[in-house]
Design a protein around this motif. Structure first.
Motif, PDB file in Angstrom:
ATOM      1  N   ALA A   1      27.212 -45.319  82.847  1.00 27.50           N
ATOM      2  CA  ALA A   1      26.960 -46.255  84.113  1.00 27.50           C
ATOM      3  C   ALA A   1      25.549 -46.089  84.557  1.00 27.50           C
ATOM      4  O   ALA A   1      24.836 -45.102  84.960  1.00 27.50           O
ATOM      5  N   ALA A   2      24.747 -47.279  84.398  1.00 24.82           N
ATOM      6  CA  ALA A   2      23.415 -47.144  84.774  1.00 24.82           C
ATOM      7  C   ALA A   2      23.190 -47.380  86.155  1.00 24.82           C
ATOM      8  O   ALA A   2      24.112 -47.795  86.926  1.00 24.82           O
ATOM      9  N   ASP A   3      22.042 -46.704  86.751  1.00 20.10           N
ATOM     10  CA  ASP A   3      21.802 -46.626  88.261  1.00 20.10           C
ATOM     11  C   ASP A   3      21.079 -47.820  88.559  1.00 20.10           C
ATOM     12  O   ASP A   3      20.872 -48.269  89.786  1.00 20.10           O
ATOM     13  N   ALA A   4      19.937 -48.002  87.590  1.00 19.11           N
ATOM     14  CA  ALA A   4      18.983 -49.151  87.776  1.00 19.11           C
ATOM     15  C   ALA A   4      18.815 -49.884  86.225  1.00 19.11           C
ATOM     16  O   ALA A   4      18.725 -49.220  85.437  1.00 19.11           O
ATOM     17  N   VAL A   5      18.502 -51.254  86.472  1.00 18.17           N
ATOM     18  CA  VAL A   5      18.427 -51.916  85.207  1.00 18.17           C
ATOM     19  C   VAL A   5      17.206 -52.651  85.412  1.00 18.17           C
ATOM     20  O   VAL A   5      16.622 -53.539  86.561  1.00 18.17           O
TER      21      VAL A   5
END
Ligand code: SAM
Length: 596
Positions: free
Chosen positions: A154-158
């Motif tokens: 699960a990414a926190d920022a893209v």
């Protein structure tokens, strides 16, 4: 890559490719900071977090990565662990990374560190590690969409980056955005430099809320937003991660100590228990072992897994061990039987892994390591405590905790998480695991300087290490036998002679020179019993909530222990995988259950 890309550097000279990327990242560091870091609310958003995971769609010259790493270093509130995952179809040359950072003094040292690990980037996933393992870069070499579908976190920022949408459309289209959205949690921040209408509409369709925000001159605007789908989300892309607490690791060999260090680095308090009084008394007690990737004509699963493992072990050895004493990064010559098929061609980038030579295949990425030194280093990680002379007979779950009990049923330790890494002893604790003993005998003696030896390790049918500094003096080692189903630790004369026979195929002149010592029984023997699974790949994964296993390293503990530990930690915490999903599944203990 699964699909052709519209934009391709084929026929593009290196220098113009550099200019291309450099121009498109014009404004360099200031733009990276404004558009990507600022657009995702960084560094404020990661303040005080245990871990922060950034996903990027095109690595290019790594400016966004270096800017994020710099911001992390400069921030007193930085997260304990920074993950940066980036896809790149056409990696630049290492020198270009350094060249592009020249305009930014604060990035130069970081770019040099990055360039030093920038080698052998064949298609697939490569884990690079910086700042004592607190900054982890996962490079996914291949088409972005295909590579993202092989991740699970699960990414926190893209950071959406790529060339102009008109020129490089597949980096800006719905299928890629869907692949990105699959790796987002509700609230994941997203930023990009383009405000193209189609990009905004496609992002919205995938559940992102995006706004035009002021750009940094000369750009008027850029895009920033977050993942906030109007529909009920199917939940996070990974199960809710455990919060670090107390962990027990059973087994203080390579697998157990690696798992302990990996967990401690993620803030777990880890007790490592072993039946022996000292660590590394099982197969990890081998005086010195050879590290080199496995090769095959079809670049098999094992070959690809072993490259990932070797890269990660080399980083660990460089970080923790004394070169020339505990290990040496010598390179390894692989001698193949005359009728053996050549290893798969890994292309230009593959030469850093394997280079054909008249006398065999040269592996630059290889050398020898004393396993016990690595075990000691991992056990010295702050947060890890070793406790010897305790034999765990059984584990039981009470409420939310796991208890480890001895033979009298007495409680030895209690924790939120247990990792069983006890080689064949794992079978007593987890009777459903199918494990096989494999006895190995290694022959060794101190060097006699009149015998001429190869300049470095030789691998093939067995291996030969010409010079390792042991307590007794500089020594050579050769082996190993492979006794399936055999658990005896008694040295055998027949096995010494079998090692001599193997040496004849690896280094005939050395075998001829050393033969009298074998005959005179002046050669020492070391025996260990390794633990293997039925398909000879390690078993890593969760067996019940809070009960994990990392074992069955076979004769490849040096190659697989750290990879397995990092895979376990990634699965446990919803962090990026150090391997493509297909390879990670090939190590998953679940395959034993699936096979019945
Ligand atoms: N983020 C980079 C930086 O900070 O330096 C700049 C990225 S550059 C503008 C775009 C990159 O996307 C190029 O390196 C290019 O090779 C890569 N790329 C283009 N198409 C791709 C695809 N389909 N999959 C993966 N990477 C791709």
């Amino acid at each position: 890559m699964s699909e052709p890309v519209a934009w391709s550097p084929e026929g593009t000279p290196r220098s113009s490719r550099f200019d291309d990327i450099y121009r498109s990242a014009s404004g360099g560091l200031a733009q990276a900071r404004h558009v990507f870091l600022g657009g995702c609310g960084l560094p404020q958003a990661w303040a005080g977090q245990r871990c922060w995971r950034i996903l990027e769609t095109g690595f290019g010259l790594g400016l966004n990565f270096l800017a994020a790493w710099r911001a992390w270093k400069d921030d007193a509130q930085r997260p304990g662990l920074l993950h940066f995952v980036s896809a790149e179809a056409f990696p630049v040359a290492a020198a270009d990374l350094v060249r592009s950072a020249q305009a930014h003094p604060e990035l130069q040292e970081l770019a040099a560190d990055l360039a030093a690990q920038w080698w052998g980037l064949v298609p697939g996933v490569h884990r690079l590690s910086f700042d004592s393992g607190r900054v982890l870069l996962t490079l996914c070499i291949g088409d972005a969409r295909a590579m993202l579908s092989e991740q699970a976190f699960a990414a926190d920022a893209v950071f959406l980056d790529g060339f102009d949408p008109a020129r490089n459309p597949q980096m800006w289209e719905l299928p890629l955005f869907k692949a990105v959205a699959r790796l987002c949690r509700r609230g994941t921040a997203i930023a990009t430099w383009t405000v193209a209408g189609q990009v905004r509409r496609d992002l919205q369709q995938c559940g992102f809320e995006v706004d035009r925000v002021p750009g940094l001159s000369p750009k008027r605007e850029c895009l920033a937003g977050r993942f906030a789908p109007a529909w009920a989300s199917r939940g996070d892309p990974v199960a809710t991660p455990l919060t670090p607490g107390r962990a027990i690791v059973i087994g203080a060999g390579l697998a157990g100590s690696a798992a302990a260090a990996s967990l401690a680095q993620r803030s777990w308090q880890v007790q490592v228990l072993d039946a022996a009084a000292q660590p590394a008394t099982g197969a990890s007690g081998l005086p010195a072992g050879l590290l080199a990737p496995h090769t095959s004509s079809d670049d098999s699963l094992l070959s690809r897994l072993s490259r990932a493992g070797v890269r990660m072990t080399l980083q660990q050895a460089t970080r923790h061990l004394r070169a020339g004493t505990d290990w040496d990064f010598t390179g390894v010559l692989e001698r193949r039987a005359p009728d053996a098929r050549a290893p798969a061609d890994l292309g230009d980038e593959g030469r850093a892994w394997q280079e054909p030579r008249a006398d065999g295949v040269w592996h630059s990425a290889g050398g020898w390591i004393k396993p016990a030194a690595l075990v000691q280093a991992w056990l010295s990680t702050p947060g890890v405590q070793f406790r010897g002379s305790v034999r765990i007979e059984r584990m039981q779950r009470t409420g939310i905790h796991w208890q480890a009990l001895d033979v009298r049923g007495q409680l030895v330790a209690e924790a939120d998480l247990v990792v069983v890494a006890a080689a064949l002893g794992s079978g007593t604790l987890l009777p459903d695991l199918a494990l096989m003993p494999v006895r190995g005998q290694v022959s060794w003696a101190t060097r006699d300087d009149t015998t001429s030896m190869p300049s470095g390790p030789v691998n093939g049918n067995g291996h030969f290490l010409p010079s390792v500094p042991l307590a007794e003096g500089p020594a050579w080692l050769t082996g190993s036998t492979y006794g399936r189903g055999d658990t005896s630790l008694e040295p055998r004369d027949a096995d010494q002679l079998a090692n001599l026979d193997r040496l004849r195929t690896l280094a005939p002149e050395v075998a001829a020179a050393l033969a009298p010592a074998f005959v005179d029984r002046a050669v020492q023997a070391w025996c260990g019993v390794r633990c293997a699974s039925s398909d000879r790949r390690p078993l890593v994964g969760e067996l019940a909530p809070g009960l994990w296993v990392s074992t069955a390293m076979g004769s490849r503990g040096l190659t697989f222990a750290w990879l397995a530990a990092e895979l376990l930690a990634a699965r446990l915490h919803g962090e990026p995988l150090p391997l493509p999903m297909r390879l990670a599944s090939a190590l998953d203990v679940a395959r034993q259950r699936a096979a019945g």
